[in-house]
Design a protein around this motif. Structure first.
Motif, mmCIF file in Angstrom:
data_model
loop_
_atom_site.group_PDB
_atom_site.id
_atom_site.type_symbol
_atom_site.label_atom_id
_atom_site.label_comp_id
_atom_site.label_asym_id
_atom_site.label_seq_id
_atom_site.Cartn_x
_atom_site.Cartn_y
_atom_site.Cartn_z
ATOM 1 N N LEU A 162 -23.212 18.358 149.797
ATOM 2 C CA LEU A 162 -24.700 18.469 150.047
ATOM 3 C C LEU A 162 -25.301 17.973 148.718
ATOM 4 N N TRP A 163 -24.847 18.416 147.493
ATOM 5 C CA TRP A 163 -25.462 17.822 146.042
ATOM 6 C C TRP A 163 -24.933 16.448 146.142
ATOM 7 N N LEU A 164 -23.693 16.057 146.513
ATOM 8 C CA LEU A 164 -23.439 14.533 146.327
ATOM 9 C C LEU A 164 -24.459 13.679 147.307
ATOM 10 N N PHE A 223 -22.506 10.338 161.749
ATOM 11 C CA PHE A 223 -23.038 9.267 160.795
ATOM 12 C C PHE A 223 -23.604 9.920 159.497
ATOM 13 N N PRO A 224 -23.249 9.102 158.293
ATOM 14 C CA PRO A 224 -23.752 9.671 157.078
ATOM 15 C C PRO A 224 -25.227 9.597 156.807
ATOM 16 N N LYS A 225 -25.998 10.498 157.092
ATOM 17 C CA LYS A 225 -27.379 10.545 157.247
ATOM 18 C C LYS A 225 -28.100 9.907 155.861
ATOM 19 N N PHE A 226 -27.417 10.362 154.520
ATOM 20 C CA PHE A 226 -27.877 10.418 153.465
ATOM 21 C C PHE A 226 -27.888 8.540 152.958
ATOM 22 N N VAL A 227 -27.239 8.073 153.957
ATOM 23 C CA VAL A 227 -27.379 6.416 153.923
ATOM 24 C C VAL A 227 -28.968 6.042 154.037
ATOM 25 N N LEU A 228 -29.525 6.647 155.123
ATOM 26 C CA LEU A 228 -30.839 6.526 155.351
ATOM 27 C C LEU A 228 -31.838 6.926 154.433
ATOM 28 N N TRP A 235 -27.323 15.268 137.282
ATOM 29 C CA TRP A 235 -27.005 16.755 137.114
ATOM 30 C C TRP A 235 -26.330 17.265 138.632
ATOM 31 N N LEU A 236 -26.902 16.339 139.597
ATOM 32 C CA LEU A 236 -26.611 16.695 140.963
ATOM 33 C C LEU A 236 -24.860 16.165 141.110
ATOM 34 N N PHE A 237 -24.815 15.101 140.585
ATOM 35 C CA PHE A 237 -23.576 14.471 140.582
ATOM 36 C C PHE A 237 -22.470 15.407 139.959
ATOM 37 N N LEU A 238 -22.865 16.163 138.495
ATOM 38 C CA LEU A 238 -21.978 16.831 137.923
ATOM 39 C C LEU A 238 -21.540 17.966 139.095
ATOM 40 N N LEU A 239 -22.543 18.679 139.575
ATOM 41 C CA LEU A 239 -22.349 19.585 140.396
ATOM 42 C C LEU A 239 -21.276 19.355 141.606
#
Length: 327
Positions: A61-63, A246-251, A279-283
């Motif tokens: 989720l954080w990614l 479908f990877p919705k974070f693309v939208l 920071w989210l990427f670190l998590l």
């Protein structure tokens, strides 16, 4: 799932993120790679108590959230300038990787049809996520899913280490390295991680290129479901299934990129957003490291790993050659 159940694992990710950033300053290694390494060491040397696992599992989720926020810092003018040719490279490498794995698995090494299909999907689209998505569409057995997933994770671990080394040796530009990682590495997390470890420009290109590959998952699921349906086993893929995979974070990424191109965000806001997604990427990458379990990697079969290795070499060398000419 209750907040109380997620909180302990989430706190563990936060602590890991802070430790990773502090260690990175000491050892002089990019903090995202340190975050992955920290997750690997903890999960293999110590292990996580059961109560931490639900919260640690939120790293995906954080990614996704970090990728969405990163859209605010993307220059759409730059994307449009070379976006068409790069997308053609994505299509070409995705298709060739899928075809190479299927050909080798079925006709050279004699792997089962469905195992070859899962390996092809994982190597050509988006790693374990593609393995799971296609497995549901083709009704693969649990052991085939586990085998394919372990093989993909093996190469995720290898490419996280090897790609930055190759990039430095060849002195690749940020755009070439990032696009190369995005078009040939298997999973989204490792591709984004090595991209940003190389440079901010490389990280942006790795993310954009990898998202374009991920968006092809619906086509691949539908294609395989149609193929296996034609073989008479009754396999089908509904529109609901395709949308679910479908990877919705693309939208979300595209929406923020569009708003950024309209000048909605000020420089201060973009700086705050950039700090947030870092920071989210670190998590996310601390959690990603916990998925790389050395025992599972050691149990990966030699033949599936060799098939995927050959496909990775073909896709990697071909894409690097094309991109070096393109940029």
């Amino acid at each position: 799932m209750g907040v109380r159940r997620l909180l302990p694992g989430f706190v563990a990710l936060c602590v890991g993120a802070v430790v990773a950033r502090s260690l990175a300053r000491v050892v002089g290694v990019n903090h995202l790679l340190v975050a992955i390494a920290l997750g690997v060491v903890v999960t293999n040397a110590v292990g996580f108590p059961d109560e931490l696992e639900p919260g640690v599992a939120t790293h995906k989720l954080w990614l996704g959230t970090g990728i969405v926020l990163m859209g605010a810092s993307i220059s759409t003018a730059t994307v449009l300038e070379v976006g068409g040719p790069v997308f053609l490279v994505v299509i070409a490498i995705t298709g060739s990787t899928l075809a190479v794995v299927e050909l080798l698995a079925r006709n050279v090494f004699g792997l089962s049809e469905r195992l070859g299909t899962l390996l092809a999907a994982g190597a050509s689209i988006c790693g374990v996520s593609a393995v799971v998505a296609v497995a549901g569409a083709v009704r693969a057995r649990e052991e085939e899913v586990a085998y394919a997933a372990a093989t993909v994770l093996l190469f995720d671990a290898i490419t996280i280490v090897v790609y930055p080394i190759v990039g430095d040796l060849l002195d690749l530009s940020g755009a070439v390295f990032g696009t190369w990682a995005g078009v040939s590495m298997f999973s989204t997390g490792p591709a984004v991680a090595v991209g940003f470890a190389y440079s901010d420009v490389a990280g942006q290109w790795a993310t954009m290129t990898k998202l374009s590959r991920n968006a092809l998952i619906g086509v691949v699921v539908l294609g395989y479901a149609s193929y296996y349906a034609g073989s008479g086993d009754g396999t089908t893929a509904s529109v609901r299934t395709l949308w679910a995979e479908f990877p919705k974070f693309v939208l979300g990424f595209l929406a923020l990129a569009a708003l950024s191109s309209l000048g909605v965000f000020s420089s201060a806001q973009q700086a705050s957003i950039e700090n947030a997604y870092n920071w989210l990427f670190l998590l996310a990458f601390v959690g990603l490291g916990t998925e790389i379990r050395l025992a599972d990697v050691r149990n990966t079969g030699v033949v599936p790993a060799f098939v995927v290795l050959l496909a990775l070499l073909v896709g990697s060398l071909l894409s690097l050659t094309i991109l070096s000419l393109l940029f």
